[in-house]
Write an enzyme that holds these catalytic residues in place. Structure first.
Site, short mmCIF file in Angstrom:
data_model
loop_
_atom_site.label_atom_id
_atom_site.label_comp_id
_atom_site.label_asym_id
_atom_site.label_seq_id
_atom_site.Cartn_x
_atom_site.Cartn_y
_atom_site.Cartn_z
N LYS A 113 -13.18 -10.08 -0.35
CA LYS A 113 -11.93 -10.72 0.10
C LYS A 113 -11.49 -9.96 1.35
CE LYS A 113 -7.85 -10.91 0.17
NZ LYS A 113 -7.11 -10.89 1.47
N GLU A 139 -9.35 3.48 -1.60
CA GLU A 139 -9.19 4.22 -0.34
C GLU A 139 -7.88 3.72 0.26
OE1 GLU A 139 -12.91 3.61 1.80
OE2 GLU A 139 -13.87 5.13 0.55
N CYS A 144 -6.77 4.82 9.32
CA CYS A 144 -6.18 5.54 8.19
C CYS A 144 -6.27 7.05 8.37
CB CYS A 144 -6.88 5.13 6.90
SG CYS A 144 -8.64 5.50 6.93
N GLU A 198 4.04 6.66 6.18
CA GLU A 198 2.96 6.14 7.01
C GLU A 198 3.49 4.99 7.88
OE1 GLU A 198 -0.19 3.58 5.31
OE2 GLU A 198 -1.64 4.82 6.38
#
Ligand code: NAD
Ligand code: 6OD
Length: 486
Positions: A178, A254, A288, A390
């Protein structure tokens, strides 16, 4: 030529649906295609096809033949390199210079490396004395885990998807992918390549759509999906972790980061500036592993901030095709709004804006694109939201420090623990600091230097599990001990 209709790929066929969503380019926010959204029926069909392939030709194939097909896949991705490049740049707006060096080559390399790993991985062997005076032997045997649901983000679409599909297929699994709703193109294009090289139908499937009440949720809650691997935000990972707990299915997560760079006064100054600029602004800060917190030892603090400012202001913001472009747009209007909201929060928190902090003036149709300026702040207290949360944009806060203990405490004071970059010429200190950082990945005098055989993943709320090299095999295979009494 870019496709204007992007379809699901199920059991080796491209499949439309009666529900479409828009595919926009962040360069101008213009609609450049329509994507067929998979419903429950399509997800069911994809999972059933993947289960059938597992029991059928793929499951029965020898390792040697599987490896041969994966090597052919690498060659065909490279043959169609320009199409992958065009598709990736259309979806993400990232510079061609970046995607042609990182995203697409890694998209191919992820298949090559894991084909090599699975060919060469050793197993355990123990022989033992049995109570009746005889002997038994024990050896490990790896079987595929089954059908793997692969949920992907938008920041490095092909790279991060194949980072999971590569080892999954090498280990003999089948997959239902996906892709992010923002970046459906390269996953669909890979379906054509799978067919061309003769990967059996049903081994690789792609379902497009969103998360909740859409393809993402239908896939992760599907009882015939045997394992789930995810890259994306921590909050989404928590939802997926809950879904995976039903049926006790293995999950690899992750997730987000708020990575700190630590720059000591004895560093190679130019290398530290080059690496920190890259880690803050590459891919418009949407990596990331990127650095959003920079701690610099006080004697070089002012000089470091000035050099970072000069470097950020030199970055040319522009379109993918321009070889001079150093930074493209953010992925979407929604993400632009999120990043700009943090630019506002930084002001409200009392930051000194060293550079940036707004939207660049872009010409013509680019005006409507998802651009933001590379942004540097100083002067915030450690509990500021901009230092804690973040942002996932081209921005960083730079703070001075005076001692190793102080910087370790600050750098580790975060819910995330993905990566760090430490800049110093003192190897003993580098080693000491790296070992004390609460992260999964620590670079010394570099950033994003990747050997795909190494363990990759995050500590704390940045992830669960490790992938890369043999660590991927731990997730994508079921390790069995076979004990034979002789
Ligand atoms: P996201 O979590 O919003 O989306 C990731 C994927 O999950 C998308 O395909 C999305 O459709 C799907 N999804 C969303 N809700 C879902 C649900 N309820 N059920 C099933 N699927 C669902 O992340 P994003 O915005 O695409 O990516 C950016 C984030 O990814 C950042 O936080 C970044 O740090 C993280 N990231 C982490 C790594 C890593 O290796 N640790 C790598 C890249 C990106
Ligand atoms: O290099 C890789 O294998 C990897 N997983 C990179 C992740 C980057 C995050 O945005």
């Amino acid at each position: 030529m870019l496709q204007d209709k992007i379809l699901n790929f199920i059991n080796g066929e491209f499949v439309a649906t009666d529900k479409w969503f828009e595919n926009r380019t962040p360069i101008s926010n213009a609609v450049i295609g329509q994507v067929a959204e998979a419903g429950k029926a399509e997800v069911d069909a994809a999972v059933a096809a993947a289960q059938a392939a597992l029991k059928g030709p793929w499951g029965k194939m020898t390792l040697a033949k599987r490896v041969e097909l994966l090597e052919a896949l690498v060659a065909e991705i490279n043959n169609r390199f320009d199409e992958f490049l065009e598709a990736e740049c259309a979806d993400t707006g990232k510079p061609r210079s970046l995607a042609s060096h990182i995203d697409i080559p890694r998209g191919a390399a992820n298949f090559k490396v894991f084909a090599d790993v699975i060919k060469n991985v050793p197993g355990e062997f123990f022989d033992m004395a049995t109570p009746d005076g005889g002997t038994a032997i024990n050896y490990t045997f790896r079987s595929p885990v089954g059908v793997v649901g692969v949920i992907c983000p938008w920041n490095l679409p092909l790279l991060l998807m194949t980072w999971k599909v590569g080892p999954a297929l090498a280990c003999g699994n089948t997959v239902v992918v996906k892709p992010s709703e923002e970046t459906p193109r390269t996953a669909a294009l890979l379906g054509e390549v799978m067919n061309k090289v003769g990967i059996p139908k049903g081994v690789y499937n792609v379902v497009h759509g969103f998360g909740p009440n859409s393809a993402g949720e239908f896939l992760t809650t599907h009882p015939d999906v045997d394992a789930i691997t995810f890259t994306g935000e921590t909050r989404t990972g928590e939802i997926i972790n809950r879904a995976a707990s039903v049926g006790s299915r293995p999950v690899s997560l992750e997730m987000g980061g708020k990575n700190a760079a630590i720059v000591f006064a004895d560093c190679d100054f130019d290398a530290a500036i080059e690496g920190t600029l890259r880690s803050a602004f590459a891919n418009c800060g949407q990596v990331c592993l990127g650095t959003e917190r920079v701690y610099v030892e006080r004697p070089i603090f002012e000089k470091f901030v000035a050099a970072m400012k000069a470097g950020a202001e030199k970055l040319k913001i522009g379109v993918p095709e321009d070889p001079a472009t150093g930074m493209g747009p953010l992925i979407s209007k929604e993400h632009q709004n999120k990043v700009l909201s943090y630019f506002q929060i930084a002001k409200e928190e009392g930051a000194t804006i060293v550079t940036g902090g707004g939207v660049p003036d872009m010409p013509g149709e680019l005006k409507d694109g998802c651009w933001v300026q590379p942004t540097i702040w100083t002067g915030l207290p450690e509990d500021a939201r901009v230092i804690k949360e973040e942002i996932f944009g081209p921005c960083c806060h730079i703070a001075p420090f005076d001692s190793e203990d102080e910087v370790l405490e600050k750098a580790n004071d975060n819910i995330y623990g993905l990566a760090t970059a430490i800049w110093t010429k003192d190897v003993s200190r580098a080693n000491r600091v790296a070992q004390q950082m609460e992260v999964g990945i620590a670079w010394v005098n570099s950033w994003f230097l990747r050997d795909l055989r190494t363990a990759f993943g995050g500590a704390k709320q940045s992830g669960i599990g490790r992938e890369g090299g043999v660590h991927s095999l731990e997730f994508y295979t079921e390790l069995k001990n076979i004990c034979i009494k002789l």
